[in-house]
Scaffold this motif. Structure first.
Motif, PDB file in Angstrom:
ATOM      1  N   SER A  78       0.832  -1.083  -0.051  1.00 32.87           N
ATOM      2  CA  SER A  78      -0.048  -0.135   0.067  1.00 32.87           C
ATOM      3  C   SER A  78       0.858   1.499   0.088  1.00 32.87           C
ATOM      4  CB  SER A  78      -1.105   0.125   1.230  1.00 32.87           C
ATOM      5  OG  SER A  78      -1.566   1.186   1.342  1.00 32.87           O
ATOM      6  N   LEU A  79       0.749   2.130  -1.076  1.00 31.89           N
ATOM      7  CA  LEU A  79       1.569   3.333  -1.096  1.00 31.89           C
ATOM      8  C   LEU A  79       0.923   4.251  -0.363  1.00 31.89           C
ATOM      9  CD1 LEU A  79       2.418   3.361  -4.863  1.00 31.89           C
ATOM     10  CD2 LEU A  79       3.746   2.593  -3.309  1.00 31.89           C
ATOM     11  N   ARG A  80      -0.413   4.251  -0.209  1.00 40.17           N
ATOM     12  CA  ARG A  80      -0.980   5.013   0.817  1.00 40.17           C
ATOM     13  C   ARG A  80      -0.544   4.990   2.244  1.00 40.17           C
ATOM     14  NH1 ARG A  80      -3.269  10.064   1.258  1.00 40.17           N
ATOM     15  NH2 ARG A  80      -4.818   9.894   2.794  1.00 40.17           N
ATOM     16  N   ALA A  81      -0.585   3.842   2.869  1.00 37.07           N
ATOM     17  CA  ALA A  81       0.087   3.499   4.059  1.00 37.07           C
ATOM     18  C   ALA A  81       1.433   4.081   4.272  1.00 37.07           C
ATOM     19  CB  ALA A  81       0.243   2.026   4.353  1.00 37.07           C
ATOM     20  N   GLY A  82       2.262   3.752   3.172  1.00 36.10           N
ATOM     21  CA  GLY A  82       3.624   4.333   2.920  1.00 36.10           C
ATOM     22  C   GLY A  82       3.736   5.936   3.147  1.00 36.10           C
ATOM     23  N   PHE A  83       2.755   6.640   2.453  1.00 35.49           N
ATOM     24  CA  PHE A  83       2.520   7.734   2.586  1.00 35.49           C
ATOM     25  C   PHE A  83       2.173   8.292   4.036  1.00 35.49           C
ATOM     26  CE2 PHE A  83      -0.347  11.306   2.658  1.00 35.49           C
ATOM     27  CZ  PHE A  83       0.519  12.539   2.309  1.00 35.49           C
ATOM     28  N   LEU A  84       1.330   7.548   4.482  1.00 39.46           N
ATOM     29  CA  LEU A  84       0.920   7.907   5.891  1.00 39.46           C
ATOM     30  C   LEU A  84       1.840   7.833   6.927  1.00 39.46           C
ATOM     31  CD1 LEU A  84      -2.465   6.821   5.561  1.00 39.46           C
ATOM     32  CD2 LEU A  84      -2.055   8.981   5.626  1.00 39.46           C
ATOM     33  N   LEU A  85       2.729   6.647   6.636  1.00 38.57           N
ATOM     34  CA  LEU A  85       3.878   6.368   7.903  1.00 38.57           C
ATOM     35  C   LEU A  85       4.757   7.397   7.707  1.00 38.57           C
ATOM     36  CD1 LEU A  85       3.762   2.402   7.556  1.00 38.57           C
ATOM     37  CD2 LEU A  85       3.017   3.936   9.596  1.00 38.57           C
ATOM     38  N   THR A  86       5.219   7.845   6.345  1.00 46.84           N
ATOM     39  CA  THR A  86       6.103   8.709   5.997  1.00 46.84           C
ATOM     40  C   THR A  86       5.812  10.166   6.574  1.00 46.84           C
ATOM     41  OG1 THR A  86       7.095   7.610   4.109  1.00 46.84           O
ATOM     42  CG2 THR A  86       7.465   9.883   4.230  1.00 46.84           C
ATOM     43  N   ARG A  87       4.593  10.461   6.228  1.00 47.29           N
ATOM     44  CA  ARG A  87       4.256  11.598   7.001  1.00 47.29           C
ATOM     45  C   ARG A  87       4.404  11.702   8.581  1.00 47.29           C
ATOM     46  NH1 ARG A  87      -1.741  13.209   6.350  1.00 47.29           N
ATOM     47  NH2 ARG A  87      -2.089  11.650   7.986  1.00 47.29           N
ATOM     48  N   ARG A  88       3.886  10.617   9.258  1.00 49.40           N
ATOM     49  CA  ARG A  88       4.302  10.487  10.722  1.00 49.40           C
ATOM     50  C   ARG A  88       5.588  10.525  10.978  1.00 49.40           C
ATOM     51  NH1 ARG A  88       0.099   8.507  13.997  1.00 49.40           N
ATOM     52  NH2 ARG A  88      -2.236   8.450  12.980  1.00 49.40           N
ATOM     53  N   ALA A  89       6.569   9.679  10.320  1.00 45.53           N
ATOM     54  CA  ALA A  89       7.940   9.748  10.799  1.00 45.53           C
ATOM     55  C   ALA A  89       8.874  10.968  10.470  1.00 45.53           C
ATOM     56  CB  ALA A  89       8.464   8.467  10.060  1.00 45.53           C
TER      57      ALA A  89
ATOM     58  N   ALA B 175       7.255  14.132  10.443  1.00 46.20           N
ATOM     59  CA  ALA B 175       7.104  14.963  11.507  1.00 46.20           C
ATOM     60  C   ALA B 175       7.607  14.888  12.967  1.00 46.20           C
ATOM     61  CB  ALA B 175       5.514  14.870  11.623  1.00 46.20           C
ATOM     62  N   SER B 176       7.842  13.626  13.127  1.00 48.71           N
ATOM     63  CA  SER B 176       8.466  13.320  14.317  1.00 48.71           C
ATOM     64  C   SER B 176       9.988  13.188  14.345  1.00 48.71           C
ATOM     65  CB  SER B 176       7.928  12.051  14.946  1.00 48.71           C
ATOM     66  OG  SER B 176       8.366  11.026  14.221  1.00 48.71           O
ATOM     67  N   GLY B 177      10.701  13.256  13.091  1.00 48.93           N
ATOM     68  CA  GLY B 177      12.210  13.257  13.135  1.00 48.93           C
ATOM     69  C   GLY B 177      12.793  11.910  13.277  1.00 48.93           C
ATOM     70  N   ASP B 178      11.862  10.664  12.845  1.00 51.06           N
ATOM     71  CA  ASP B 178      12.089   9.408  13.341  1.00 51.06           C
ATOM     72  C   ASP B 178      12.945   9.023  12.054  1.00 51.06           C
ATOM     73  OD1 ASP B 178      12.540   6.723  13.748  1.00 51.06           O
ATOM     74  OD2 ASP B 178      10.358   6.622  14.721  1.00 51.06           O
ATOM     75  N   ALA B 179      14.228   9.133  12.065  1.00 52.64           N
ATOM     76  CA  ALA B 179      15.199   8.622  10.934  1.00 52.64           C
ATOM     77  C   ALA B 179      15.197   6.977  10.864  1.00 52.64           C
ATOM     78  CB  ALA B 179      16.477   9.027  11.222  1.00 52.64           C
ATOM     79  N   ARG B 180      15.165   6.168  11.959  1.00 51.74           N
ATOM     80  CA  ARG B 180      15.217   4.824  11.807  1.00 51.74           C
ATOM     81  C   ARG B 180      13.801   4.287  11.240  1.00 51.74           C
ATOM     82  NH1 ARG B 180      17.190   4.816  17.393  1.00 51.74           N
ATOM     83  NH2 ARG B 180      19.354   4.184  17.082  1.00 51.74           N
ATOM     84  N   GLU B 181      12.569   5.237  11.573  1.00 52.47           N
ATOM     85  CA  GLU B 181      11.158   4.595  10.770  1.00 52.47           C
ATOM     86  C   GLU B 181      11.201   5.038   9.309  1.00 52.47           C
ATOM     87  OE1 GLU B 181       7.378   3.193  10.638  1.00 52.47           O
ATOM     88  OE2 GLU B 181       9.197   2.686  11.681  1.00 52.47           O
ATOM     89  N   LEU B 182      11.946   6.091   9.006  1.00 54.08           N
ATOM     90  CA  LEU B 182      12.088   6.541   7.669  1.00 54.08           C
ATOM     91  C   LEU B 182      12.752   5.616   6.728  1.00 54.08           C
ATOM     92  CD1 LEU B 182      12.397  10.605   8.034  1.00 54.08           C
ATOM     93  CD2 LEU B 182      10.443   9.392   6.818  1.00 54.08           C
ATOM     94  N   GLN B 183      13.867   5.224   7.377  1.00 54.15           N
ATOM     95  CA  GLN B 183      14.661   4.075   6.856  1.00 54.15           C
ATOM     96  C   GLN B 183      13.804   3.062   6.474  1.00 54.15           C
ATOM     97  OE1 GLN B 183      18.141   4.397   5.427  1.00 54.15           O
ATOM     98  NE2 GLN B 183      17.201   2.668   4.408  1.00 54.15           N
ATOM     99  N   ARG B 184      13.223   2.448   7.570  1.00 52.49           N
ATOM    100  CA  ARG B 184      12.511   1.233   7.441  1.00 52.49           C
ATOM    101  C   ARG B 184      11.323   1.313   6.473  1.00 52.49           C
ATOM    102  NH1 ARG B 184       7.906  -1.209   8.396  1.00 52.49           N
ATOM    103  NH2 ARG B 184       6.765   0.737   8.895  1.00 52.49           N
ATOM    104  N   ILE B 185      10.656   2.317   6.468  1.00 52.31           N
ATOM    105  CA  ILE B 185       9.727   2.600   5.425  1.00 52.31           C
ATOM    106  C   ILE B 185      10.274   2.574   4.005  1.00 52.31           C
ATOM    107  CG2 ILE B 185       8.025   4.142   4.449  1.00 52.31           C
ATOM    108  CD1 ILE B 185       7.678   5.333   7.527  1.00 52.31           C
ATOM    109  N   SER B 186      11.136   3.113   3.849  1.00 53.12           N
ATOM    110  CA  SER B 186      12.043   3.200   2.513  1.00 53.12           C
ATOM    111  C   SER B 186      12.417   1.936   2.100  1.00 53.12           C
ATOM    112  CB  SER B 186      13.267   4.189   2.544  1.00 53.12           C
ATOM    113  OG  SER B 186      14.061   4.126   1.628  1.00 53.12           O
ATOM    114  N   ASP B 187      13.043   0.964   3.018  1.00 52.88           N
ATOM    115  CA  ASP B 187      13.375  -0.483   2.823  1.00 52.88           C
ATOM    116  C   ASP B 187      12.216  -1.141   2.481  1.00 52.88           C
ATOM    117  OD1 ASP B 187      16.083   0.378   3.416  1.00 52.88           O
ATOM    118  OD2 ASP B 187      16.088  -0.534   5.465  1.00 52.88           O
ATOM    119  N   ALA B 188      11.191  -0.758   3.029  1.00 53.38           N
ATOM    120  CA  ALA B 188       9.817  -1.617   2.469  1.00 53.38           C
ATOM    121  C   ALA B 188       9.394  -1.163   1.131  1.00 53.38           C
ATOM    122  CB  ALA B 188       8.857  -1.320   3.718  1.00 53.38           C
TER     123      ALA B 188
END
Length: 95
Positions: free
Chosen positions: A47-58, A60-73
């Motif tokens: 789901s690209l929409r889920a990727g967008f929503l997770l990226t927006r949250r990460a 906004a909170s400056g969560d580099a690890r989560e951004l990397q995980r989402i990118s890897d996904a």
């Protein structure tokens, strides 16, 4: 009146059958409920929409690890946001 659980069940059936709009709607529902676990599962399902929503949250909170995980996904925009975040952090340390 149809219950929310029934709506989710129908959306899940449609998403499992390959309906991307249903997958996007499930992502919107998970985001509204703050269910990051479900959003992550939806991202894993493609789901690209889920990727967008997770990226927006990460982002906004400056969560580099989560951004990397989402990118890897597989959501490339998360990698762009990660690079932007890291560059901003590097610029802050130079000042």
């Amino acid at each position: 009146m149809v219950s929310t659980d029934t709506d989710r069940d129908i959306l899940r059936e449609l998403a499992d059958a390959g309906n991307e709009t249903a997958l996007d709607r499930l992502a919107d529902l998970a985001d509204a409920a703050g269910d990051l676990g479900e959003l992550s599962e939806l991202l894993d399902e493609g789901s690209l929409r889920a990727g967008f929503l997770l990226t927006r949250r990460a982002a906004a909170s400056g969560d580099a690890r989560e951004l990397q995980r989402i990118s890897d996904a597989g959501y490339d925009e998360a990698g762009i946001e990660l690079n932007r975040l890291l560059k901003a952090q590097a610029d802050e340390h130079r000042d």
